[in-house]
Design an enzyme around this catalytic site. Sequence first.
Site, PDB file in Angstrom:
ATOM      1  N   ASN A 138      67.846 -39.499  61.158  1.00 51.97           N
ATOM      2  CA  ASN A 138      66.401 -39.267  61.197  1.00 51.97           C
ATOM      3  C   ASN A 138      66.188 -37.782  61.470  1.00 51.97           C
ATOM      4  O   ASN A 138      66.389 -37.327  62.591  1.00 51.97           O
ATOM      5  CB  ASN A 138      65.789 -40.133  62.309  1.00 51.97           C
ATOM      6  CG  ASN A 138      64.309 -39.868  62.491  1.00 51.97           C
ATOM      7  OD1 ASN A 138      63.690 -39.152  61.698  1.00 51.97           O
ATOM      8  ND2 ASN A 138      63.732 -40.439  63.539  1.00 51.97           N
TER       9      ASN A 138
ATOM     10  N   LYS B 170      63.492 -36.196  61.553  1.00 55.05           N
ATOM     11  CA  LYS B 170      62.206 -35.940  62.230  1.00 55.05           C
ATOM     12  C   LYS B 170      61.490 -34.762  61.545  1.00 55.05           C
ATOM     13  O   LYS B 170      61.604 -34.613  60.340  1.00 55.05           O
ATOM     14  CB  LYS B 170      62.436 -35.720  63.738  1.00 55.05           C
ATOM     15  CG  LYS B 170      63.237 -36.876  64.351  1.00 55.05           C
ATOM     16  CD  LYS B 170      63.268 -36.873  65.848  1.00 55.05           C
ATOM     17  CE  LYS B 170      64.092 -38.054  66.345  1.00 55.05           C
ATOM     18  NZ  LYS B 170      64.106 -38.153  67.796  1.00 55.05           N
TER      19      LYS B 170
ATOM     20  N   HIS C 215      59.094 -45.990  65.068  1.00 56.42           N
ATOM     21  CA  HIS C 215      59.839 -45.071  65.935  1.00 56.42           C
ATOM     22  C   HIS C 215      59.019 -44.810  67.198  1.00 56.42           C
ATOM     23  O   HIS C 215      57.788 -44.727  67.135  1.00 56.42           O
ATOM     24  CB  HIS C 215      60.134 -43.759  65.196  1.00 56.42           C
ATOM     25  CG  HIS C 215      61.118 -42.915  65.934  1.00 56.42           C
ATOM     26  ND1 HIS C 215      60.757 -42.152  67.020  1.00 56.42           N
ATOM     27  CD2 HIS C 215      62.461 -42.758  65.776  1.00 56.42           C
ATOM     28  CE1 HIS C 215      61.845 -41.551  67.492  1.00 56.42           C
ATOM     29  NE2 HIS C 215      62.887 -41.897  66.765  1.00 56.42           N
TER      30      HIS C 215
ATOM     31  N   GLU D  67      58.422 -42.230  68.794  1.00 56.93           N
ATOM     32  CA  GLU D  67      57.538 -41.053  68.721  1.00 56.93           C
ATOM     33  C   GLU D  67      56.239 -41.408  68.002  1.00 56.93           C
ATOM     34  O   GLU D  67      55.179 -40.874  68.320  1.00 56.93           O
ATOM     35  CB  GLU D  67      58.283 -39.893  68.028  1.00 56.93           C
ATOM     36  CG  GLU D  67      59.355 -39.318  68.954  1.00 56.93           C
ATOM     37  CD  GLU D  67      60.585 -38.763  68.267  1.00 56.93           C
ATOM     38  OE1 GLU D  67      60.545 -38.517  67.051  1.00 56.93           O
ATOM     39  OE2 GLU D  67      61.607 -38.580  68.963  1.00 56.93           O
TER      40      GLU D  67
ATOM     41  N   GLU E 294      66.340 -48.008  70.372  1.00 58.30           N
ATOM     42  CA  GLU E 294      66.335 -46.622  70.836  1.00 58.30           C
ATOM     43  C   GLU E 294      65.613 -46.546  72.181  1.00 58.30           C
ATOM     44  O   GLU E 294      64.373 -46.488  72.222  1.00 58.30           O
ATOM     45  CB  GLU E 294      65.607 -45.726  69.826  1.00 58.30           C
ATOM     46  CG  GLU E 294      66.243 -45.708  68.453  1.00 58.30           C
ATOM     47  CD  GLU E 294      65.895 -44.440  67.676  1.00 58.30           C
ATOM     48  OE1 GLU E 294      66.820 -43.774  67.210  1.00 58.30           O
ATOM     49  OE2 GLU E 294      64.698 -44.103  67.571  1.00 58.30           O
TER      50      GLU E 294
ATOM     51  N   GLY F 251      66.699 -37.519  72.486  1.00 60.81           N
ATOM     52  CA  GLY F 251      66.581 -36.066  72.576  1.00 60.81           C
ATOM     53  C   GLY F 251      66.798 -35.516  73.982  1.00 60.81           C
ATOM     54  O   GLY F 251      66.509 -34.365  74.255  1.00 60.81           O
TER      55      GLY F 251
ATOM     56  N   SER G 207      70.497 -39.801  71.637  1.00 61.34           N
ATOM     57  CA  SER G 207      71.570 -38.879  72.009  1.00 61.34           C
ATOM     58  C   SER G 207      72.960 -39.366  71.581  1.00 61.34           C
ATOM     59  O   SER G 207      73.941 -39.159  72.296  1.00 61.34           O
ATOM     60  CB  SER G 207      71.535 -38.588  73.512  1.00 61.34           C
ATOM     61  OG  SER G 207      70.294 -37.994  73.858  1.00 61.34           O
TER      62      SER G 207
HETATM   63  P1  13P Z   1      68.403 -38.033  69.204  1.00 67.18           P
HETATM   64  O1  13P Z   1      69.694 -38.450  68.539  1.00 67.18           O
HETATM   65  O2  13P Z   1      68.037 -36.596  68.937  1.00 67.18           O
HETATM   66  O3  13P Z   1      68.383 -38.391  70.660  1.00 67.18           O
HETATM   67  O4  13P Z   1      67.228 -38.886  68.508  1.00 67.18           O
HETATM   68  C1  13P Z   1      67.395 -40.242  68.342  1.00 67.18           C
HETATM   69  C2  13P Z   1      66.295 -40.751  67.488  1.00 67.18           C
HETATM   70  O5  13P Z   1      65.147 -40.778  67.900  1.00 67.18           O
HETATM   71  C3  13P Z   1      66.617 -41.170  66.131  1.00 67.18           C
HETATM   72  O6  13P Z   1      65.551 -41.814  65.533  1.00 67.18           O
END
Ligand code: 13P
Length: 251
Positions: A9, A11, A96, A98, A168, A174, A214
């Site tokens: 992803n 983002k 997601h 976010e 997740e 992150g 992560s």
């Molecule tokens: P990170 O791997 O940067 O922690 O993000 C995970 C994520 O949100 C994938 O959709």
Amino acid sequence: MRKKIVAGNWKMNTTVPEGIELAKAVAEKSAQLPANVGLVVAPPFTHLAAVAEAIKGSRVELSAQNCADHEKGAYTGEVSVAMLKSVCCQWTILGHSERRQYYGETDGKLVEKVKLALSAGLGVILCVGENLDEREAGKHFDVVAGQIKNVLYNFSAEDMKSIVVAYEPVWAIGTGKTATAEQAEEIHACIRSVLADKFGREVAEDTTILYGGSCKPSNARELFAQPDIDGGLIGGAALKADDFIQIALSF
Ligand code: 13P
């Protein structure tokens, strides 16, 4: 046997030229992966057509990061499932954290989005996960089971063939703070049993459940060794082709 998948992803990262370069590098390196590992990249909407071209002829599959909750019409700024199909997208990520956290994505809206995606022939990577407060209050199993029920219990066993679940934990995204393999495994096993309650054991056993948060080359092997973890949804580490491929080599 359920499929193993590593999905990246991206983002809101990379310009189109940078995205093309990254996609080409991933496509080139993907040849070294075992046949049973699926590789997916999810760039921003603006990149999809160009990335589709960059990965053409490789085993890498293309995903969007979201889709509209309407078929078409006066929804300024939205992107429909038909538009995604028209640029050769095979998947869309939905729900997601976010999007849930910053853009008011609700389970109800997700039901509409999953319906539209499936009707267009897109595979869905549905994200679920608890935040830090929910984990500290010991509510993580209930939160995740609730998200699964609210969305996926509206679908059929047949639909589940086109749906992948991604767990997740919000506190691990992150932050560099990965869930331990045990923490991830116990939630993945819970998700599988919630799916089994509705769709039966066989469908639950065939559903791919990814871990995200992560995940990186140094911890992917331990995570992927767990019986109910079938791969990863990768954020930061998916922006480097070598790291992304290294993760996909960790089964
Ligand atoms: P990170 O791997 O940067 O922690 O993000 C995970 C994520 O949100 C994938 O959709």
